[in-house]
Design a protein around this motif. Sequence first.
Motif, mmCIF file in Angstrom:
data_model
loop_
_atom_site.group_PDB
_atom_site.id
_atom_site.type_symbol
_atom_site.label_atom_id
_atom_site.label_comp_id
_atom_site.label_asym_id
_atom_site.label_seq_id
_atom_site.Cartn_x
_atom_site.Cartn_y
_atom_site.Cartn_z
ATOM 1 N N ILE A 190 -3.497 -13.722 -0.675
ATOM 2 C CA ILE A 190 -3.454 -12.291 -1.024
ATOM 3 C C ILE A 190 -4.240 -12.075 -2.310
ATOM 4 O O ILE A 190 -5.035 -11.147 -2.422
ATOM 5 N N THR A 195 -5.412 -9.113 3.071
ATOM 6 C CA THR A 195 -4.258 -8.246 3.259
ATOM 7 C C THR A 195 -3.316 -8.894 4.266
ATOM 8 O O THR A 195 -3.718 -9.221 5.380
ATOM 9 N N HIS A 257 -7.676 -10.469 6.621
ATOM 10 C CA HIS A 257 -6.233 -10.533 6.802
ATOM 11 C C HIS A 257 -5.736 -11.960 6.646
ATOM 12 O O HIS A 257 -6.416 -12.911 7.041
#
Length: 426
Positions: A190, A195, A257
């Motif tokens: 992160i 994300t 991600h």
Amino acid sequence: MLDIKQIRENPSFVEERLQSRGSYDLQPLLTLDQQQRELEAKRSHLQARSNEIGKLVGQKIKAGSDPQSTEIQSLRQEGNDLKNEIGELEPQEREIKSQLADLLLTLPNLPSESTPLGNSEEDNVEVRRWGDEYIPQNSDILPHWEIGEHLGILNFERSVKVAQSRFVTLIGSGAALERALIQFMLDRQIAAGYTEVLPPILINTQSLTASGQLPKFAEESFKCAADDLWLSPTAEVPITNLYREEILAAEDLPINHCAYTPCFRREAGSYGRDTRGLIRLHQFNKVELYKLVHPDTSEHEHQKLVANAEAILQELQLPYRVIELCTGDLGFSATKTYDLEVWLPSANKYREISSCSNCRDFQARRGGIRFKESGKKGTQFVHTLNGSGLAVGRTMAAILENYQQPDKTVRVPEALQPYLRQEVLT
RNA sequence: GGAGAGGUGGCUGAGUGGUCGAAAGCGGCGGAUUGCUAAUCCGUUAAGGAUGUCAACAUCCUUCGAGGGUUCAAAUCCCUCCCUCUCCGCCA
């Protein structure tokens, strides 16, 4: 999925690249493609006339013509005849189209130009090493499953009662260590700009097809018999499909991600291998890294993704090496793959702990994931990249071995101590 | 599981048989204008495929959840299926 246009226009190039992974014959595909286009031309020509008649009749009736007049009647007749003709062509075209699609779905991705040629893992290329591996003397390092059971943090035997072989139960500090690793990995990724997502891990057939697990590798995944749902073999699948059939804005790229998910694999055909320990289980945890990027940047983003995965190993002070897979060892959807292999002293070997692939537009084409550049006409397929950051169970195995002490205790890597609030596992 | 509503373009949302690939708004893009930090006005803007001396372009076909049916003609009528939402029941 490969681009049928590319195959059509440059069949020898595509075939040559495919041959580097195995044996493929494009001729049936090319024949079908030819037939399909001929049928389509024929049908759409008839359709055009039929549409014309439809409009004509409407106009005439609106202009006051008698619907029963011979003029209108004969147009109707022609319309009916066309409908019959088209009705004969349509099933043929549909059949050929579906054969074509089926064939196309079974072709793997083309290896990148820079991927080393080779037939098997023997031909993979070592790119670099990091850290000092500990070469065990007199087999003084216990394999991780032995030290784990000695410490009372892993239990395989009882897990068989609950499920089957190739399952584990983590107990006490073992469970805490697993959670600590997950939290640690997520925190780092992160911070690196990913994300977090926590997606569904029951996945439908369409999703598995888009990312490339189906139709070819059905026997590798667990299926829920009563529903059109499968247990996710990797978070790559749900994350890819988060964006299926979407047109993204170019400004939104890259999308990065990370995800923690359990992963489920049947491991069909690996019955004799890695029967003990945490290396090859039907259920394991993984923190996944995933990128959807603009094609121009995918090479660069791939290097970044590998570096993000490596950073975890470095911070945990685990020796590893980076391997580039050769064409013959590449996964189905990948065009270029780097494996990270961690040092396992008990086995005196490096073992895969992360696999970082660039799939280019292969998955995007299967899943219809496109982007649009504002001001430009049309859309392009995104490039998708994925990699483990890292496989959690294998990381635990590496820690239990690399951090093992002569008194059969295991030091907790410094980076994990804030998470575990424990310096030694005893 | 029971009852009801609905699935339309990047988004919101009109459209119940013919010139609807689809109103309007938002957003995007291009331009005009104004000194008040953004507003106003004008124009433009779906995707996929085939064909063409295919780069800009042109023509045709397809697409209004999916499949089938009626009709010369379907977003619009009929049938089947899938999915979503609301309420009730059950339940972490």
